[in-house]
Design a protein around this motif. Structure first.
Motif, PDB file in Angstrom:
ATOM      1  N   SER A  42       0.707  -1.102  -0.162  1.00 45.24           N
ATOM      2  CA  SER A  42       0.071  -0.064   0.053  1.00 45.24           C
ATOM      3  C   SER A  42       0.955   1.388  -0.117  1.00 45.24           C
ATOM      4  CB  SER A  42      -0.837   0.054   1.212  1.00 45.24           C
ATOM      5  OG  SER A  42      -0.293   0.131   2.599  1.00 45.24           O
ATOM      6  N   LEU A  43       1.811   1.169   0.765  1.00 43.48           N
ATOM      7  CA  LEU A  43       3.040   2.444   0.801  1.00 43.48           C
ATOM      8  C   LEU A  43       3.732   2.786  -0.556  1.00 43.48           C
ATOM      9  CD1 LEU A  43       4.631   2.380   4.168  1.00 43.48           C
ATOM     10  CD2 LEU A  43       2.731   4.085   3.336  1.00 43.48           C
ATOM     11  N   ALA A  44       3.850   1.497  -1.520  1.00 47.46           N
ATOM     12  CA  ALA A  44       4.318   1.835  -2.802  1.00 47.46           C
ATOM     13  C   ALA A  44       3.365   2.629  -3.711  1.00 47.46           C
ATOM     14  CB  ALA A  44       4.535   0.277  -3.358  1.00 47.46           C
ATOM     15  N   PHE A  45       1.965   2.283  -3.543  1.00 49.15           N
ATOM     16  CA  PHE A  45       0.916   2.987  -4.198  1.00 49.15           C
ATOM     17  C   PHE A  45       0.925   4.402  -3.711  1.00 49.15           C
ATOM     18  CE2 PHE A  45      -3.854   3.685  -5.041  1.00 49.15           C
ATOM     19  CZ  PHE A  45      -3.894   3.935  -6.262  1.00 49.15           C
ATOM     20  N   TYR A  46       1.004   4.519  -2.253  1.00 48.16           N
ATOM     21  CA  TYR A  46       0.914   5.908  -1.684  1.00 48.16           C
ATOM     22  C   TYR A  46       1.979   6.691  -2.304  1.00 48.16           C
ATOM     23  CZ  TYR A  46       1.555   9.174   2.020  1.00 48.16           C
ATOM     24  OH  TYR A  46       2.071  10.470   2.746  1.00 48.16           O
ATOM     25  N   PHE A  47       3.334   6.239  -2.202  1.00 46.39           N
ATOM     26  CA  PHE A  47       4.374   7.291  -2.787  1.00 46.39           C
ATOM     27  C   PHE A  47       4.352   7.524  -4.151  1.00 46.39           C
ATOM     28  CE2 PHE A  47       6.014   5.911   1.480  1.00 46.39           C
ATOM     29  CZ  PHE A  47       6.408   6.994   2.069  1.00 46.39           C
ATOM     30  N   ALA A  48       4.168   6.360  -4.862  1.00 48.68           N
ATOM     31  CA  ALA A  48       4.256   6.418  -6.585  1.00 48.68           C
ATOM     32  C   ALA A  48       2.859   7.462  -6.899  1.00 48.68           C
ATOM     33  CB  ALA A  48       4.282   4.956  -7.082  1.00 48.68           C
ATOM     34  N   GLY A  49       2.018   7.404  -6.106  1.00 47.03           N
ATOM     35  CA  GLY A  49       0.747   8.080  -6.498  1.00 47.03           C
ATOM     36  C   GLY A  49       0.625   9.528  -5.958  1.00 47.03           C
ATOM     37  N   ARG A  50       1.284   9.753  -4.649  1.00 47.65           N
ATOM     38  CA  ARG A  50       1.131  11.056  -4.328  1.00 47.65           C
ATOM     39  C   ARG A  50       2.329  11.915  -4.661  1.00 47.65           C
ATOM     40  NH1 ARG A  50       2.464  12.693   1.767  1.00 47.65           N
ATOM     41  NH2 ARG A  50       2.414  15.172   1.860  1.00 47.65           N
ATOM     42  N   GLY A  51       3.401  11.073  -4.814  1.00 50.31           N
ATOM     43  CA  GLY A  51       4.768  11.848  -5.054  1.00 50.31           C
ATOM     44  C   GLY A  51       4.765  11.849  -6.770  1.00 50.31           C
ATOM     45  N   GLY A  52       4.208  10.944  -7.603  1.00 49.08           N
ATOM     46  CA  GLY A  52       3.971  10.682  -8.816  1.00 49.08           C
ATOM     47  C   GLY A  52       4.068  12.296  -9.668  1.00 49.08           C
TER      48      GLY A  52
END
Length: 247
Positions: A42-52
């Protein structure tokens, strides 16, 4: 007609906006959408999503923009996340997850369009210099209307205050871990990935107070420019109602 000062608006609205944003980002439905897209954590989605929205950058740029997370955790999860579909697609998927969550959970919020209109004024009028994460999210396309558009704007407002606060803590002389420990404490530091022995930062709490004052003043300046006193009162009331619907 009721009126609010910009400072009163900060006190009435900002914590609710922060907490509403936290709910959709940490909600099991959002985590499930990340898993459906193939994100391993879930944190991979969070960082790639929010920081993308920052684009195809080294993890160090994301570490700098997000501030308080442990750098090693950010690098690990950013690299895993962008390996799935890249940074820009990650941001698009994250924005879609935000809109989908709103459609699922805020369909009955009748004031969505009006609150989105007022939130949009604040977002459009905010200063973006030195706030790359906010600037990136402000540049993203919004849903046409309704709860989806509203929650996306709430997310942008949350990024605005968070980015301002990161600048303020730096200006007050606090490093990332010190900023956490003088504010939310040890439990939050552990949540953000800090695993080593945590230092005693009680002697720095006056710097946290100074950082909060700087943050509140800069955000209040944005409310002052964007909304009339009557609009600020309406905005704060609608944010309160949103909080009741979500929290």
């Amino acid at each position: 007609m009721a009126e609010l000062t910009a400072e009163e608006t900060v006190r009435a609205a900002d914590k609710v906006l922060h907490d509403v944003g936290s709910v959709w980002m940490t909600h099991p439905d959002t985590q499930a959408r990340g898993a459906e897209h193939g994100y391993p954590k879930s944190l991979a989605f969070y960082f790639a999503g929010r920081g993308g929205v920052l684009g195809d950058v080294d993890a160090g740029v994301v570490i700098a923009a997000m501030g308080w997370w442990h750098p090693g955790l950010v690098r690990l999860m950013w690299d895993r996340g962008v390996a799935v579909a890249g940074a820009r697609e990650g941001a698009r998927r994250y924005a879609k997850a935000c809109a989908d969550w709103a459609d699922d959970h805020l369909a009955g919020f009748a004031q969505a369009d009006r609150l989105a209109e007022l939130a949009g004024k604040v977002v459009a009028g905010a200063e973006e210099a030195g706030l790359p994460l906010f600037a990136g999210w402000r540049a993203e396309p919004l849903a046409d209307g309704g709860p989806a558009r509203l929650l996306q704007l709430v997310h942008v407002l949350r990024e605005w205050r968070g980015s301002v606060h990161l600048v303020a803590t730096t200006a007050a002389g606090l490093g990332p871990l010190e900023a956490i420990l003088t504010n939310e404490g040890h439990q939050q530091a552990r949540f953000l990935g800090w695993r080593d022995e945590l230092p005693d930062c009680d002697h720095l709490k006056d710097r946290h107070v100074r950082a909060q004052e700087i943050t509140d003043r800069l955000v209040a300046d944005g409310y002052e420019r964007a909304l009339t006193p009557a609009e600020r009162a309406e905005f704060a009331d609608l944010v309160r109602r949103l909080g009741q619907a979500v929290l």
